[in-house]
Design a protein around this motif. Structure first.
Motif, short mmCIF file in Angstrom:
data_model
loop_
_atom_site.label_atom_id
_atom_site.label_comp_id
_atom_site.label_asym_id
_atom_site.label_seq_id
_atom_site.Cartn_x
_atom_site.Cartn_y
_atom_site.Cartn_z
N GLU A 277 0.71 -1.30 0.07
CA GLU A 277 0.02 0.22 -0.16
C GLU A 277 1.21 1.60 0.08
O GLU A 277 2.06 1.58 0.77
CB GLU A 277 -1.25 0.17 1.54
N ALA A 278 0.14 2.48 -0.76
CA ALA A 278 1.17 3.28 -1.03
C ALA A 278 1.00 4.43 0.77
O ALA A 278 -0.13 4.35 1.42
CB ALA A 278 0.43 4.02 -2.23
N GLY A 300 -11.32 4.97 9.73
CA GLY A 300 -11.98 4.40 9.59
C GLY A 300 -11.83 2.24 8.26
O GLY A 300 -10.76 2.40 8.92
N ASP A 301 -12.38 2.34 7.53
CA ASP A 301 -12.30 1.60 6.99
C ASP A 301 -11.38 2.68 5.62
O ASP A 301 -11.94 1.76 4.66
CB ASP A 301 -13.13 0.88 5.90
N ALA A 302 -11.68 3.60 5.56
CA ALA A 302 -11.42 4.37 4.67
C ALA A 302 -10.27 4.72 4.12
O ALA A 302 -9.09 5.16 5.18
CB ALA A 302 -12.14 5.70 4.37
N ARG A 303 -9.13 4.64 3.19
CA ARG A 303 -7.95 5.32 2.45
C ARG A 303 -7.95 6.62 2.32
O ARG A 303 -8.85 6.95 1.64
CB ARG A 303 -7.25 4.36 1.63
N GLN A 304 -7.57 7.86 3.44
CA GLN A 304 -7.82 8.82 2.92
C GLN A 304 -6.15 9.95 2.45
O GLN A 304 -4.94 8.67 2.32
CB GLN A 304 -7.79 9.44 4.17
N LEU A 305 -5.23 10.50 1.66
CA LEU A 305 -4.75 10.99 0.89
C LEU A 305 -4.56 12.73 1.43
O LEU A 305 -5.51 13.28 0.86
CB LEU A 305 -4.43 10.94 -0.68
N GLU A 306 -3.54 13.13 2.16
CA GLU A 306 -3.23 14.66 2.18
C GLU A 306 -2.25 14.77 1.06
O GLU A 306 -0.77 14.26 1.50
CB GLU A 306 -2.59 14.73 3.76
N VAL A 325 -10.95 6.59 -3.44
CA VAL A 325 -12.61 5.32 -3.75
C VAL A 325 -11.50 4.47 -4.33
O VAL A 325 -11.68 3.31 -4.10
CB VAL A 325 -13.19 6.07 -5.24
N ASP A 326 -11.12 4.15 -5.33
CA ASP A 326 -9.66 3.08 -5.89
C ASP A 326 -8.69 4.18 -6.26
O ASP A 326 -7.44 4.87 -5.91
CB ASP A 326 -10.76 2.35 -6.95
N ARG A 327 -8.31 3.12 -7.35
CA ARG A 327 -6.55 2.85 -7.54
C ARG A 327 -6.27 4.43 -8.11
O ARG A 327 -5.55 4.54 -8.01
CB ARG A 327 -6.26 1.91 -7.88
N VAL A 328 -7.64 5.04 -9.28
CA VAL A 328 -7.80 5.97 -9.74
C VAL A 328 -8.71 7.04 -9.73
O VAL A 328 -7.95 7.98 -8.85
CB VAL A 328 -8.39 5.56 -10.99
#
Length: 384
Positions: A277-278, A300-306, A325-328
């Motif tokens: 995972e990135a 939670g269950d969500a992946r986030q990016l700052e 949401v997904d890889r894109v």
């Protein structure tokens, strides 16, 4: 089981006919009588050496033993009267025992041993001048180890097995690092130019380095413990990329990738965790200042990016968070801000958890408010 020409063995016999001169019309004789190798009725029950000649020139093209109507035993192929290939067939029509190929001058080009159609043990190939070209070891399911040499006698390629296999033709005990720690191997091209440096430990390659014509490294691949590192350089000797992988049972997981400019300065640095995972993604201007920094996390269950962006003077240019949401696809959430090259806040947008903008504000260069708008779900502004 012995197979006669009237059965499936005919296919194996016909396959033996396909050699460099097979397109020529041949006349064959056995014990002084004319026979047709494609017609089993002409050879049934017969034993002896069949000889086939080119109808036009009369030159010998093939000799083949027949035993009681079965093509079994020695097979020789000729080209312009010179022996070019010889081997033997077993009762099943498969190659058995020693097989050799020859040059126009009579020198051996290749010699191998077959077991019911499968190469087994050491196989040797030679350059036209007689120097060893290739040594390979075969065992089920196929080739297990090999070494190749130039006409100068210099090593040009090496494939190690899980144990020494090439002796006495090649000292793969030493070359493949089965004794005295990792080996040091050099590979050369046909001109005698050093092309690669390799290191093996117990038959496994632990380091390789490919070289440019000028002798500088172009590609390096190294294994240290459970990490594998690939490095690439320009022909001027500047490192342009480095990638690190975590070696696992079923392959490799990328852990870090760095890209460098033509001058060797770092321009991008990406990292992943052990699960692939990135984790982060950073880029840099050529002056060394950061261009952007991305940090991945979980809420939670969500992946986030700052993501933080920068001006080339080091001042922050933008800041925002995204829901992955997904890889894109990524959806903006929370407060996103933009700054001028002095670090002064210039604009701000607020997004809901579905990526819809709910408020927009701007300021002038002196920090005074210019606009403050609340937004509907469709992006239209609410009346003040």
């Amino acid at each position: 089981m012995v197979i006669s020409l009237r059965t499936a063995g005919l296919a194996a016999v016909l396959a033996a006919l396909f050699h460099p001169a097979a397109h020529a019309v041949q006349d064959c004789e056995l014990n002084g009588q004319s026979v047709n190798p494609a017609n089993g009725n002409t050879t049934v029950g017969k034993t002896g050496l069949m000889r086939c000649k080119d109808r036009g020139s009369g030159e010998l093209m093939r000799e083949q033993q027949i035993q009681n109507g079965v093509f079994m035993g020695l097979v020789r192929h000729y080209d312009k009267g010179r022996l070019v290939k010889e081997h033997s067939l077993n009762a099943n029509g498969n190659m058995q025992g020693r097989a050799r190929e020859f040059s126009p001058t009579g020198g051996v080009l290749r010699e191998a041993t077959y077991e019911n159609g499968h190469e087994t043990g050491l196989t040797r190939s030679f350059h036209p001048g007689g120097q060893v070209r290739r040594i390979a070891f075969y065992a089920e399911p196929g080739e297990r180890a090999s070494a190749e040499f130039t006409e100068r006698g210099q090593l040009s390629a090496l494939r190690c097995g899980d144990k020494p296999m090439l002796a006495p033709a090649v000292d793969d005990v030493r070359l493949c690092g089965f004794v005295n720690g990792p080996s040091q191997v050099e590979l050369f091209d046909s001109k005698g130019i050093l092309r690669s440096r390799l290191a093996y430990a117990a038959g496994k390659r632990v380091r390789s380095e490919d070289l440019y014509d000028n002798g500088k490294p172009s590609l390096q691949d190294e294994i240290n413990g459970n990490l594998r590192t690939e490095r690439r350089w320009s022909s001027e000797g500047v490192k342009r990329r480095e990638v690190v992988f975590l070696l696992v049972e079923r392959g490799a997981i990328k852990q870090r990738e760095q890209d460098f400019s033509e001058r060797g300065t770092l321009v991008r640095d990406q990292r992943w965790n052990a699960a692939g995972e990135a984790q982060s993604d950073e880029s840099y201007y050529l002056n060394g200042q950061p261009r952007s920094k991305a940090r991945y996390g979980t809420a939670g269950d969500a992946r986030q990016l700052e993501i933080t962006e920068f001006h080339d003077n080091g001042q922050r240019a933008a800041l925002g968070r995204f829901l992955l949401v997904d890889r894109v696809r990524r959806v903006p959430i929370g407060t996103h801000q933009r700054f001028d090259d002095k670090g002064t806040l210039m604009a701000e947008s607020v997004y809901d958890d579905k990526g819809r903008v709910t408020r927009e504000r701007t300021w002038d260069a002196d920090g005074k408010p210019e606009r403050d708008d609340e937004m509907f779900e469709d992006g239209s502004r609410k009346a003040n």
